[in-house]
Scaffold this motif. Structure first.
Motif, PDB file in Angstrom:
ATOM      1  N   VAL A  73       0.842  -1.196   0.000  1.00  0.00           N
ATOM      2  CA  VAL A  73       0.000   0.000   0.000  1.00  0.00           C
ATOM      3  C   VAL A  73       0.880   1.250   0.000  1.00  0.00           C
ATOM      4  N   GLN A  74       0.484   2.228  -0.806  1.00  0.00           N
ATOM      5  CA  GLN A  74       1.240   3.482  -0.873  1.00  0.00           C
ATOM      6  C   GLN A  74       0.986   4.320   0.374  1.00  0.00           C
ATOM      7  N   LEU A  75       1.982   5.079   0.800  1.00  0.00           N
ATOM      8  CA  LEU A  75       1.820   6.009   1.912  1.00  0.00           C
ATOM      9  C   LEU A  75       0.868   7.118   1.492  1.00  0.00           C
ATOM     10  N   ARG A  76       0.256   7.788   2.456  1.00  0.00           N
ATOM     11  CA  ARG A  76      -0.864   8.673   2.163  1.00  0.00           C
ATOM     12  C   ARG A  76      -0.517  10.135   1.911  1.00  0.00           C
ATOM     13  N   HIS A  77       0.512  10.644   2.516  1.00  0.00           N
ATOM     14  CA  HIS A  77       0.832  12.069   2.394  1.00  0.00           C
ATOM     15  C   HIS A  77       1.425  12.359   1.010  1.00  0.00           C
ATOM     16  N   PRO A  78       1.065  13.499   0.391  1.00  0.00           N
ATOM     17  CA  PRO A  78       1.578  13.818  -0.939  1.00  0.00           C
ATOM     18  C   PRO A  78       3.108  13.810  -1.050  1.00  0.00           C
ATOM     19  N   LEU A  79       3.817  14.143   0.022  1.00  0.00           N
ATOM     20  CA  LEU A  79       5.286  14.142  -0.027  1.00  0.00           C
ATOM     21  C   LEU A  79       5.882  12.740  -0.031  1.00  0.00           C
ATOM     22  N   GLU A  80       5.096  11.756   0.375  1.00  0.00           N
ATOM     23  CA  GLU A  80       5.643  10.396   0.465  1.00  0.00           C
ATOM     24  C   GLU A  80       4.803   9.357  -0.275  1.00  0.00           C
ATOM     25  N   GLU A  81       3.800   9.811  -1.020  1.00  0.00           N
ATOM     26  CA  GLU A  81       2.900   8.871  -1.689  1.00  0.00           C
ATOM     27  C   GLU A  81       3.584   8.045  -2.782  1.00  0.00           C
ATOM     28  N   HIS A  82       4.788   8.422  -3.156  1.00  0.00           N
ATOM     29  CA  HIS A  82       5.540   7.632  -4.130  1.00  0.00           C
ATOM     30  C   HIS A  82       6.239   6.441  -3.470  1.00  0.00           C
ATOM     31  N   ARG A  83       6.083   6.290  -2.163  1.00  0.00           N
ATOM     32  CA  ARG A  83       6.683   5.196  -1.389  1.00  0.00           C
ATOM     33  C   ARG A  83       5.592   4.289  -0.846  1.00  0.00           C
ATOM     34  N   SER A  84       5.955   3.032  -0.604  1.00  0.00           N
ATOM     35  CA  SER A  84       5.006   2.069  -0.047  1.00  0.00           C
ATOM     36  C   SER A  84       5.264   1.877   1.444  1.00  0.00           C
ATOM     37  N   VAL A  85       4.327   1.212   2.085  1.00  0.00           N
ATOM     38  CA  VAL A  85       4.495   0.851   3.492  1.00  0.00           C
ATOM     39  C   VAL A  85       5.772   0.031   3.654  1.00  0.00           C
ATOM     40  N   ASN A  86       6.012  -0.874   2.728  1.00  0.00           N
ATOM     41  CA  ASN A  86       7.221  -1.697   2.785  1.00  0.00           C
ATOM     42  C   ASN A  86       8.481  -0.843   2.783  1.00  0.00           C
ATOM     43  N   ASP A  87       8.508   0.213   1.977  1.00  0.00           N
ATOM     44  CA  ASP A  87       9.668   1.113   1.950  1.00  0.00           C
ATOM     45  C   ASP A  87       9.906   1.716   3.331  1.00  0.00           C
ATOM     46  N   LEU A  89       8.882   0.538   6.317  1.00  0.00           N
ATOM     47  CA  LEU A  89       9.261  -0.481   7.286  1.00  0.00           C
ATOM     48  C   LEU A  89      10.696  -0.955   7.086  1.00  0.00           C
ATOM     49  N   GLU A  90      11.101  -1.098   5.851  1.00  0.00           N
ATOM     50  CA  GLU A  90      12.483  -1.495   5.589  1.00  0.00           C
ATOM     51  C   GLU A  90      13.460  -0.412   6.020  1.00  0.00           C
ATOM     52  N   MET A  91      13.080   0.844   5.842  1.00  0.00           N
ATOM     53  CA  MET A  91      13.933   1.938   6.281  1.00  0.00           C
ATOM     54  C   MET A  91      14.117   1.908   7.796  1.00  0.00           C
ATOM     55  N   LEU A  92      13.055   1.580   8.524  1.00  0.00           N
ATOM     56  CA  LEU A  92      13.107   1.569   9.980  1.00  0.00           C
ATOM     57  C   LEU A  92      13.818   0.350  10.549  1.00  0.00           C
ATOM     58  N   SER A  93      13.845  -0.721   9.805  1.00  0.00           N
ATOM     59  CA  SER A  93      14.395  -1.971  10.347  1.00  0.00           C
ATOM     60  C   SER A  93      15.916  -1.939  10.374  1.00  0.00           C
ATOM     61  N   ASN A  94      16.438  -2.727  11.289  1.00  0.00           N
ATOM     62  CA  ASN A  94      17.886  -2.935  11.334  1.00  0.00           C
ATOM     63  C   ASN A  94      18.242  -3.959  10.277  1.00  0.00           C
ATOM     64  N   LYS A  95      19.402  -3.854   9.720  1.00  0.00           N
ATOM     65  CA  LYS A  95      19.837  -4.825   8.721  1.00  0.00           C
ATOM     66  C   LYS A  95      19.892  -6.229   9.309  1.00  0.00           C
ATOM     67  N   GLU A  96      20.079  -6.333  10.618  1.00  0.00           N
ATOM     68  CA  GLU A  96      20.170  -7.632  11.270  1.00  0.00           C
ATOM     69  C   GLU A  96      18.802  -8.265  11.494  1.00  0.00           C
ATOM     70  N   ASP A  97      17.722  -7.473  11.371  1.00  0.00           N
ATOM     71  CA  ASP A  97      16.388  -8.016  11.600  1.00  0.00           C
ATOM     72  C   ASP A  97      16.084  -9.113  10.589  1.00  0.00           C
ATOM     73  N   ASP A  98      15.469 -10.177  11.072  1.00  0.00           N
ATOM     74  CA  ASP A  98      15.098 -11.289  10.196  1.00  0.00           C
ATOM     75  C   ASP A  98      13.635 -11.200   9.795  1.00  0.00           C
ATOM     76  N   VAL A  99      13.025 -10.015   9.947  1.00  0.00           N
ATOM     77  CA  VAL A  99      11.612  -9.843   9.680  1.00  0.00           C
ATOM     78  C   VAL A  99      11.387  -9.711   8.172  1.00  0.00           C
ATOM     79  N   THR A 100      10.364 -10.389   7.697  1.00  0.00           N
ATOM     80  CA  THR A 100       9.954 -10.217   6.303  1.00  0.00           C
ATOM     81  C   THR A 100       8.546  -9.690   6.276  1.00  0.00           C
TER      82      THR A 100
END
Length: 101
Positions: A73-87, A89-100
């Protein structure tokens, strides 16, 4: 120098709840409340809003909930609507996280 007493953060409680659910789909409202720093009632409201907006799905398993994040799902604000929820969440996650997503 005086200590800064502001309490605002760059991300909203909605994004904090979403990230908590993404990290642990079986997390309890009480745990989210503790992590995010808001009341359980506020967490339940945010979960309802995220569900209504299509960002998460909730499946009941007896008295417990299992959550799944709709990562495409795309983010809602016009400044970030070109990004998805996945984008986000991946930005927030640590590289060591094993979450998919």
């Amino acid at each position: 120098m005086a200590e800064n007493s502001t309490t605002w953060t760059f991300l909203t409680n909605h994004s904090h709840v979403l990230y908590s659910i993404w990290q642990n789909p079986d997390i309890r409202v009480r745990e989210i409340s503790s992590l995010v720093g808001v009341t359980e009632r506020a967490v339940m409201r945010i979960i309802r809003e995220l569900t209504d907006a299509g960002f998460i799905e909730v499946t009941k398993n007896g008295r417990e909930n299992h959550y799944s994040v709709t990562a495409d799902v795309q983010l809602r604000h016009p400044l970030e609507e070109h990004r998805s929820v996945n984008d986000l969440l991946e930005m927030l996650s640590n590289k060591e996280d094993d979450v998919t997503s």
